[in-house]
Write a protein that holds these residues in place. Sequence first.
Motif, short mmCIF file in Angstrom:
data_model
loop_
_atom_site.label_atom_id
_atom_site.label_comp_id
_atom_site.label_asym_id
_atom_site.label_seq_id
_atom_site.Cartn_x
_atom_site.Cartn_y
_atom_site.Cartn_z
N THR A 189 -2.48 -19.30 19.25
CA THR A 189 -1.31 -18.45 19.01
C THR A 189 -1.05 -17.51 20.19
N GLN A 190 -2.12 -17.01 20.82
CA GLN A 190 -1.92 -16.15 21.99
C GLN A 190 -1.30 -16.92 23.14
N LYS A 191 -1.75 -18.16 23.34
CA LYS A 191 -1.21 -18.97 24.44
C LYS A 191 0.27 -19.27 24.22
N LYS A 192 0.69 -19.34 22.96
CA LYS A 192 2.10 -19.59 22.65
C LYS A 192 2.94 -18.32 22.74
N GLY A 193 2.29 -17.18 22.93
CA GLY A 193 3.03 -15.92 22.99
C GLY A 193 3.47 -15.42 21.64
N CYS A 194 2.77 -15.78 20.59
CA CYS A 194 3.14 -15.35 19.24
C CYS A 194 2.96 -13.84 19.09
N ARG A 195 3.78 -13.27 18.26
CA ARG A 195 3.73 -11.83 18.00
C ARG A 195 2.70 -11.57 16.89
N ILE A 196 1.65 -10.87 17.26
CA ILE A 196 0.54 -10.63 16.34
C ILE A 196 0.40 -9.13 16.11
N GLU A 197 0.32 -8.74 14.85
CA GLU A 197 0.10 -7.33 14.52
C GLU A 197 -1.04 -7.24 13.52
N GLN A 198 -1.87 -6.21 13.69
CA GLN A 198 -3.00 -6.02 12.79
C GLN A 198 -2.65 -4.99 11.71
N VAL A 199 -3.09 -5.28 10.51
CA VAL A 199 -2.78 -4.43 9.36
C VAL A 199 -4.07 -4.18 8.57
N PRO A 200 -4.41 -2.92 8.29
CA PRO A 200 -5.62 -2.66 7.50
C PRO A 200 -5.45 -3.11 6.06
N VAL A 201 -6.51 -3.70 5.50
CA VAL A 201 -6.50 -4.13 4.10
C VAL A 201 -7.76 -3.61 3.43
#
Length: 234
Positions: A189-201
């Motif tokens: 996903t990083q190589k594809k440039g995907c938008r990643i956001e972290q969320v606390p659970v």
Amino acid sequence: MDRQATSISIVLPVFNEAGNIETTMQETVNFFKQEKFFPEYEIIIVDDGSTDNSPRVLDGLSGKIERLSVVRHAQNRGYGAALVTGIKKARHPWILLMDADGQFKINSILDMIPRMNSCDVLAGYRRKRTDSRIRILLGKTYTYLAFLLFKVKLKDINCGFKLLRKDIIDIDAVSSHGGAFYTDFFIKTQKKGCRIEQVPVEHFPRLKGKQTGASFKVVLAAMIDVFRLFFIDR
């Protein structure tokens, strides 16, 4: 986020979770009956060769829950393999990956909904992990190793609660079907440039059953897979 309704597939891998899966399913179904943001949904359980009473429990649930489908592996193939099977079967544009052991609650998705328009992957991280010290230490070590080897910068790479767009990745390209599944997934996903956001659970104590993720066999297999990925990546 503009609360425009969308549809979702919930994928839950199961291995010897007879004591937990019915409660997890009931909480999930109740949530979607109340939450109108996802008018169309399906629940996909992948039984990864369970040797306890899980198959019988799942048979009973299949007769009660209309939108539930159960896929079975004849033998235990690994956590990642169960996720791959579930993702391939998923029909809807968004997929929620969630463990079936009751340590995550389905309502954690509410904090992710406002971010769905601007993200491709919403990666949960355990706000306060309620596991043994050795599992917490292993998790932190593994997460740091993934950063050192692959520059995958996440707080909790193997957290079992993640929401993603189905169209962001070719799941057939993910070659790791064991404990290194998420590492391989985030490399792609990083190589594809995907938008990643972290969320606390929130993370809850396991009430029934036995955890297997910290066993020597599982840890060793994950380490071997990580270094295999490293040489492939290079």
